[in-house]
Design a protein around this motif. Structure first.
Motif, PDB file in Angstrom:
ATOM      1  N   UNK A  64       0.823  -1.208   0.000  1.00 46.73           N
ATOM      2  CA  UNK A  64       0.000   0.000   0.000  1.00 46.73           C
ATOM      3  C   UNK A  64       0.861   1.264   0.000  1.00 46.73           C
ATOM      4  N   UNK A  65       1.894   1.266   0.808  1.00 45.16           N
ATOM      5  CA  UNK A  65       2.788   2.417   0.897  1.00 45.16           C
ATOM      6  C   UNK A  65       3.419   2.720  -0.461  1.00 45.16           C
ATOM      7  N   UNK A  66       3.934   1.697  -1.128  1.00 50.68           N
ATOM      8  CA  UNK A  66       4.592   1.938  -2.407  1.00 50.68           C
ATOM      9  C   UNK A  66       3.598   2.170  -3.540  1.00 50.68           C
ATOM     10  N   UNK A  67       2.412   1.625  -3.451  1.00 53.37           N
ATOM     11  CA  UNK A  67       1.381   1.941  -4.440  1.00 53.37           C
ATOM     12  C   UNK A  67       1.018   3.429  -4.339  1.00 53.37           C
ATOM     13  N   UNK A  68       0.891   3.921  -3.120  1.00 54.30           N
ATOM     14  CA  UNK A  68       0.613   5.355  -2.926  1.00 54.30           C
ATOM     15  C   UNK A  68       1.770   6.208  -3.449  1.00 54.30           C
ATOM     16  N   UNK A  69       2.984   5.737  -3.239  1.00 55.31           N
ATOM     17  CA  UNK A  69       4.156   6.448  -3.753  1.00 55.31           C
ATOM     18  C   UNK A  69       4.121   6.526  -5.278  1.00 55.31           C
ATOM     19  N   UNK A  70       3.842   5.408  -5.940  1.00 54.72           N
ATOM     20  CA  UNK A  70       3.784   5.370  -7.398  1.00 54.72           C
ATOM     21  C   UNK A  70       2.683   6.305  -7.905  1.00 54.72           C
ATOM     22  N   UNK A  77       2.890  14.848  -7.785  1.00 55.31           N
ATOM     23  CA  UNK A  77       2.740  15.501  -6.477  1.00 55.31           C
ATOM     24  C   UNK A  77       3.674  14.817  -5.472  1.00 55.31           C
ATOM     25  N   UNK A  78       4.002  15.511  -4.379  1.00 52.70           N
ATOM     26  CA  UNK A  78       4.873  14.892  -3.380  1.00 52.70           C
ATOM     27  C   UNK A  78       4.215  13.656  -2.761  1.00 52.70           C
ATOM     28  N   UNK A  79       5.040  12.689  -2.411  1.00 48.90           N
ATOM     29  CA  UNK A  79       4.510  11.506  -1.735  1.00 48.90           C
ATOM     30  C   UNK A  79       4.204  11.847  -0.289  1.00 48.90           C
ATOM     31  N   UNK A 135      14.445  10.044  -6.109  1.00 50.90           N
ATOM     32  CA  UNK A 135      14.185   8.755  -5.471  1.00 50.90           C
ATOM     33  C   UNK A 135      14.250   7.636  -6.502  1.00 50.90           C
ATOM     34  N   UNK A 136      13.564   6.554  -6.213  1.00 54.07           N
ATOM     35  CA  UNK A 136      13.614   5.367  -7.057  1.00 54.07           C
ATOM     36  C   UNK A 136      12.786   5.529  -8.320  1.00 54.07           C
ATOM     37  N   UNK A 137      13.203   4.831  -9.370  1.00 54.04           N
ATOM     38  CA  UNK A 137      12.360   4.733 -10.561  1.00 54.04           C
ATOM     39  C   UNK A 137      11.213   3.776 -10.229  1.00 54.04           C
ATOM     40  N   UNK A 138      10.208   3.757 -11.079  1.00 56.11           N
ATOM     41  CA  UNK A 138       9.093   2.835 -10.850  1.00 56.11           C
ATOM     42  C   UNK A 138       9.568   1.382 -10.902  1.00 56.11           C
ATOM     43  N   UNK A 139      10.514   1.085 -11.788  1.00 55.69           N
ATOM     44  CA  UNK A 139      11.053  -0.274 -11.854  1.00 55.69           C
ATOM     45  C   UNK A 139      11.773  -0.629 -10.545  1.00 55.69           C
ATOM     46  N   UNK A 140      12.518   0.306  -9.986  1.00 54.10           N
ATOM     47  CA  UNK A 140      13.226   0.051  -8.724  1.00 54.10           C
ATOM     48  C   UNK A 140      12.253  -0.177  -7.579  1.00 54.10           C
TER      49      UNK A 140
END
Length: 161
Positions: A64-70, A77-79, A135-140
């Motif tokens: 959930x955390x990383x889905x929200x980040x993506x 917008x900022x995460x 930060x990270x790419x979506x692949x990362x």
């Protein structure tokens, strides 16, 4: 859409496939937790403990955390700041007996989250996966989620540790 309609699970052409594979591994291990005796597993460093419910909770929170980040990254917008206690905290609920109903609920929750993550990456398109970002790419992000690390902390309870 069925799983069969998705591209083959080759990470180069579908980085979200690894996320679904990690959830599948977690759920394979979770089947062995049905006879859990209530004794938590202690991390190698001795500073964290893991139980079946904690693993499922953390895996879902992590997805959930990383889905929200993506979603935030793609929206430009900022995460949302990360204020999770993560695996440092073990709740009273984490010590509950792990039942077949818990396994069924975990299966529904985790497979839906992993599939949603995978589909989001596919919808974003290949051009977005490796686009340089703060930060990270979506692949990362997908590679980071392509591990069943939390589940491995409890492991296969049919085998002694």
């Amino acid at each position: 859409m069925t799983t069969d309609a998705l591209p083959p699970p080759e990470l180069a052409t579908d980085p979200g496939a690894g996320v679904e594979a990690a959830v599948a591994r977690t759920l394979d291990l979770a089947v062995t937790w049905l006879g859990w005796d209530g004794t938590p597993r202690v991390s190698d460093g001795g500073d964290r403990i893991y139980t079946p419910h904690k693993v499922i909770r953390r895996q879902a929170d992590h997805l959930l955390d990383h889905l929200a980040e993506v979603e935030a990254v793609l929206a430009g917008v900022p995460t949302q700041p990360d204020r999770w206690h993560a695996s440092l905290v073990t709740t009273h609920a984490d010590f509950a007996r792990f039942t077949e109903v818990d396994l069924e609920e975990a299966r529904e929750r985790l497979t839906r989250l992993a599939r949603t993550f995978r589909l989001r990456l596919l919808a974003a398109g290949e051009a977005e996966w490796d686009r340089p970002r703060e930060g990270w790419t979506l692949r990362e992000v997908a590679e980071h989620l392509s591990s069943s690390w939390y589940a491995e902390q409890v492991g296969d309870m049919r085998r002694p540790r």
